[in-house]
Write an enzyme that holds these catalytic residues in place. Sequence first.
Site, short mmCIF file in Angstrom:
data_model
loop_
_atom_site.label_atom_id
_atom_site.label_comp_id
_atom_site.label_asym_id
_atom_site.label_seq_id
_atom_site.Cartn_x
_atom_site.Cartn_y
_atom_site.Cartn_z
CE LYS A 127 -4.57 -1.14 1.39
NZ LYS A 127 -4.81 -2.25 2.30
CE LYS A 223 -5.54 -7.15 -1.04
NZ LYS A 223 -6.93 -6.69 -1.10
CE LYS A 226 -12.93 -2.69 1.30
NZ LYS A 226 -11.90 -2.34 2.30
P1 ATP Z 1 -8.13 -2.13 0.91
O1 ATP Z 1 -7.45 -1.90 -0.40
O2 ATP Z 1 -8.85 -0.93 1.40
O3 ATP Z 1 -7.26 -2.80 1.92
P2 ATP Z 1 -9.31 -4.65 0.44
O4 ATP Z 1 -10.01 -4.87 -0.83
O5 ATP Z 1 -7.99 -5.26 0.64
O6 ATP Z 1 -9.29 -3.09 0.62
P3 ATP Z 1 -10.09 -5.21 3.15
O7 ATP Z 1 -11.14 -4.43 3.83
O8 ATP Z 1 -8.65 -4.94 3.49
O9 ATP Z 1 -10.30 -5.08 1.60
O10 ATP Z 1 -10.38 -6.72 3.40
C1 ATP Z 1 -11.68 -7.22 3.65
C2 ATP Z 1 -11.71 -8.71 3.46
O11 ATP Z 1 -11.65 -9.02 2.08
C3 ATP Z 1 -10.57 -9.46 4.12
O12 ATP Z 1 -11.06 -10.71 4.53
C4 ATP Z 1 -9.61 -9.65 2.98
O13 ATP Z 1 -8.75 -10.72 3.21
C5 ATP Z 1 -10.56 -9.91 1.85
N1 ATP Z 1 -10.00 -9.58 0.55
C6 ATP Z 1 -9.54 -8.37 0.18
N2 ATP Z 1 -9.14 -8.40 -1.10
C7 ATP Z 1 -9.35 -9.66 -1.53
C8 ATP Z 1 -9.14 -10.32 -2.77
N3 ATP Z 1 -8.66 -9.67 -3.82
N4 ATP Z 1 -9.47 -11.63 -2.87
C9 ATP Z 1 -9.99 -12.28 -1.81
N5 ATP Z 1 -10.21 -11.73 -0.62
C10 ATP Z 1 -9.90 -10.43 -0.47
MG MG Z 2 -6.86 -4.85 2.46
#
Ligand code: ATP
Ligand code: MG
Length: 356
Positions: A127, A223, A226
């Site tokens: 990040k 990955k 969001k």
């Molecule tokens: P950010 O970029 O804000 O960190 P994020 O998409 O990584 O957003 P999180 O809120 O950090 O989302 O994670 C929420 C849940 O979604 C966690 O269980 C995380 O492991 C899962 N997750 C996040 N991205 C993925 C992905 N690409 N595939 C599968 N699971 C995911």
């Molecule tokens: Mg995350």
Amino acid sequence: MNMYNSINMEKPVILTGLRGNNDLHIGNYLGGLKPIVDLQKQYAGKYQVNLFMPDLHSFTTPVNHSLLQEQIMNNLRLFVAAGLDLHNSDTFLYRQSYISAHAELAWILDCFAGFGEIKRMTEFKDKAAKLGEDRISVGLFNYPVLMAADILLYGAKYVPLGEDQNQHIEITRDIALRMNEKFKAQFPEGLFQPPVTVAKQVEFARRSQGGVRIRDLQHPERKMSKSDESGKGIIFLSDSPDVAAGKIMSAATDSFGSIDYDFNTRPGISNLLQMLAYMQGEDLDSVIDRYRGKEQYGPLKTAVAGSVQSFLIDFQAKLRGVDIELMMSKLETSELAMCEQANDTLLKVQTAVGLR
Ligand code: ATP
Ligand code: MG
């Protein structure tokens, strides 16, 4: 005896949370939401299920604060639309910032976490690399410690999350075991109940290959996330089904000219294969067998686009049907109950470190 004994403290706790900093995407659904809903169904009556909105984690990366409150409420609705049973009395749905013990315990844990060990977290490095130095907050650096507090306050045994969080589970265990050792004279039974190892987490949630990791459609080497700012490679749960289908059709693939499953050399096509398997609830191997060696990528893309489209149509209908009043009352009762559980752990820790 404390009052919270009336809320089944003896049941092992399963805990998970999803940040409310943006719309959730299909990776969050498959890696975060769906597993907890499945576990709730599978283990009804045997476990306490804590599903929380980590709102304090929401702005470790820059967000639009005027939208945050709405986003938080919207994401809570997503949990319900994903199938969470609000009538289940072992399930608690709560907002982190409504339980002040999270922030208080995080501070104490900070002082028992090593700068060197936190610096090694790859989530932070990934990040930070995207943000650029002047936008990296201390909160971003520190968030695994707040996450440790989220878990340890409730003595959560199982923390089903996507595999990007494995390192953070390990660090939670490290901090807990370190403090248990340090304060064992006073608390021989252990100050904290640490979560089980990542290997056991995976086994519990029956996740193959260490967990679900959906890739970005435009940059499949990383990955789906969001907090990514372009959004082109992300299927948001709020995307119109047609827009989402379009994103799949324009997903980056490769120029090998035949389909195969290998995330190292062809992450784009492999991601589409895994998405199809997860979306249809089909065995990954059988999806791979069906497509391996095919020279046209179009039919695979069409199949994935179709499955994502019908998933979104169905999911968005459920979202419109969420009973907001029921959700709000579940939040209120859960937050009261969780305050008691959390404060009890906090008091124990305050006592151990000499604050009480
Ligand atoms: P950010 O970029 O804000 O960190 P994020 O998409 O990584 O957003 P999180 O809120 O950090 O989302 O994670 C929420 C849940 O979604 C966690 O269980 C995380 O492991 C899962 N997750 C996040 N991205 C993925 C992905 N690409 N595939 C599968 N699971 C995911
Ligand atoms: Mg995350």
